[in-house]
Design a protein around this motif. Structure first.
Motif, PDB file in Angstrom:
ATOM      1  N   SER A 108       5.921  36.971  35.356  1.00  0.00           N
ATOM      2  CA  SER A 108       6.640  37.180  36.612  1.00  0.00           C
ATOM      3  C   SER A 108       5.680  37.738  37.653  1.00  0.00           C
ATOM      4  O   SER A 108       5.290  38.895  37.586  1.00  0.00           O
ATOM      5  CB  SER A 108       7.811  38.139  36.401  1.00  0.00           C
ATOM      6  OG  SER A 108       8.723  37.608  35.479  1.00  0.00           O
ATOM      7  N   ARG A 158      10.643  30.804  35.815  1.00  0.00           N
ATOM      8  CA  ARG A 158       9.194  30.901  36.067  1.00  0.00           C
ATOM      9  C   ARG A 158       8.399  30.265  34.921  1.00  0.00           C
ATOM     10  O   ARG A 158       7.357  29.642  35.148  1.00  0.00           O
ATOM     11  CB  ARG A 158       8.786  32.361  36.260  1.00  0.00           C
ATOM     12  CG  ARG A 158       9.338  32.984  37.535  1.00  0.00           C
ATOM     13  CD  ARG A 158       8.811  34.408  37.717  1.00  0.00           C
ATOM     14  NE  ARG A 158       9.373  35.022  38.905  1.00  0.00           N
ATOM     15  CZ  ARG A 158       8.891  34.880  40.129  1.00  0.00           C
ATOM     16  NH1 ARG A 158       7.800  34.129  40.309  1.00  0.00           N
ATOM     17  NH2 ARG A 158       9.450  35.476  41.156  1.00  0.00           N
ATOM     18  N   ASP A 168       5.820  27.243  35.317  1.00  0.00           N
ATOM     19  CA  ASP A 168       4.440  27.322  34.831  1.00  0.00           C
ATOM     20  C   ASP A 168       4.117  26.163  33.897  1.00  0.00           C
ATOM     21  O   ASP A 168       2.993  25.622  33.921  1.00  0.00           O
ATOM     22  CB  ASP A 168       4.214  28.658  34.110  1.00  0.00           C
ATOM     23  CG  ASP A 168       4.263  29.839  35.067  1.00  0.00           C
ATOM     24  OD1 ASP A 168       4.097  29.614  36.282  1.00  0.00           O
ATOM     25  OD2 ASP A 168       4.473  30.969  34.595  1.00  0.00           O
TER      26      ASP A 168
END
Length: 343
Positions: free
Chosen positions: A120, A265, A269
């Motif tokens: 994060s 997230r 990624d």
């Protein structure tokens, strides 16, 4: 004719050199004494106007009227915000309303702590702002009551530079008086050596005055425009919520939100990772296709030919042995039949 002109020029130059070398020691000493005395008077004036120091080495201040003071104001504020973009926009609006200007800006990312995972990454902003001195107080008050950001730290202060400004004014005036006196001496001087000495002193005085003027301009800028440092950080939860005692429901809701954020997230990624390695994957796919459709059939054919040859080598000896056995058995059959016929 040309020869006469050259002789006349040489005679004139000789007379000029003789006139220049006729400086008496008294005239030279008088010019040097005037310059030295002028420097000495200026140094004494600067020493008398310099701030006095106490035994601890700190400057002793004297009471000055508030209207005649020169103060440098500065402040620092730290914020946290759940809605980073809205908080940033609100801060920029306050800067514009105070007629300020952004002198330095740095924006980046940092690893989120707490319950959030290391993946994060949250945003942070650092601003150095110059605000007119007459709007500094109201600007500082406005920043303490932002709607989109929560203030975590605030500090302000001022520095009195009245003595420094006064000292620079006196030094500049003293240097300008010295330049004026040197110009008067320069007008009265009639010897080249005196003129060169005076001009050197004038140039040194001008350099000294420019240095004082630069210091004065810097102090004036710091006095006229106050400096405010603003730091803004994006957070998943506000500092106020972190300091409160959570109920189980609040803790469960916060954990669920953070899990969703971390999952999103992580997926982002992963997609970015695939995009980064896409050229490598394409290259590996091309190599695999070349192997499967071109190289693999060739290798397969070579191995099949070798197996056939090995099989033939094993079959030949077996056939030869069988032929010999058949001949022997045939001969034995013939002999046996003959013997039976004789009987």
């Amino acid at each position: 004719m040309k020869r006469n002109i050259k002789i006349s020029a040489l005679l004139g130059l000789s007379l000029l050199l003789v006139a220049c070398n006729q400086n008496t020691p008294q005239d030279k000493a008088s010019v040097e004494n005037a310059v030295v005395e002028d420097n000495r008077s200026e140094a004494q004036l600067a020493e008398n106007t310099a701030p006095s120091m106490n035994s601890a080495g700190e400057s002793q201040t004297t009471e000055v009227d508030t209207d005649g003071q020169y103060l440098i104001y500065s402040a620092s504020l730290d914020y946290e915000a759940l809605e980073y973009d809205l908080a940033k926009e609100e801060i920029v609006k306050q800067i514009s309303a105070a007629q300020g200007k952004i002198q330095f800006q740095n924006e980046g990312q940092y690893e989120a702590g707490g319950m959030a995972s290391s993946n994060s990454k949250l945003r942070e902003l650092s601003l150095t702002v110059r605000i007119p001195q007459d709007k500094f107080a109201s600007f500082f008050d406005q920043l303490q009551n932002l709607e989109q950001a929560e203030m975590t730290n605030a500090s302000q202060g001022s520095e009195d530079v009245t003595k420094s400004v006064t000292d620079l004014d006196i030094r500049i005036q003293a240097v300008e008086d010295r330049i004026e006196r040197l110009n008067e001496l320069n007008k009265k001087a009639d010897k080249i050596e005196d003129i060169m000495t005076i001009q050197t002193e004038i140039e040194n005085a001008i350099v000294e005055r420019d240095q004082y003027l630069a210091q004065q301009s810097q102090l004036t800028d710091q006095v006229d425009l106050s400096t405010v440092t603003i730091n803004l950080r994006e957070t998943l939860t506000s500092a106020r919520e972190e300091n409160e005692k959570y109920s189980f429901g609040n803790r469960l809701s916060t954990t669920f939100k953070e899990t969703l954020v971390n999952t999103r997230r992580l997926f982002e990624d992963f997609v970015l990772f695939l995009i980064r390695i896409l050229p490598v994957l394409c290259l590996l796919l091309i190599v695999f296709l070349i192997y499967w459709f071109l190289i693999r059939p060739i290798i397969k054919a070579l191995f099949s030919n070798k197996k056939i040859k090995k099989t033939e080598r094993k079959v030949k000896p077996f056939n030869e042995n069988n032929k010999e056995k058949e001949i022997e058995s045939h001969e034995e059959t013939i002999i046996t039949s003959k013997e039976e016929a004789d009987k």
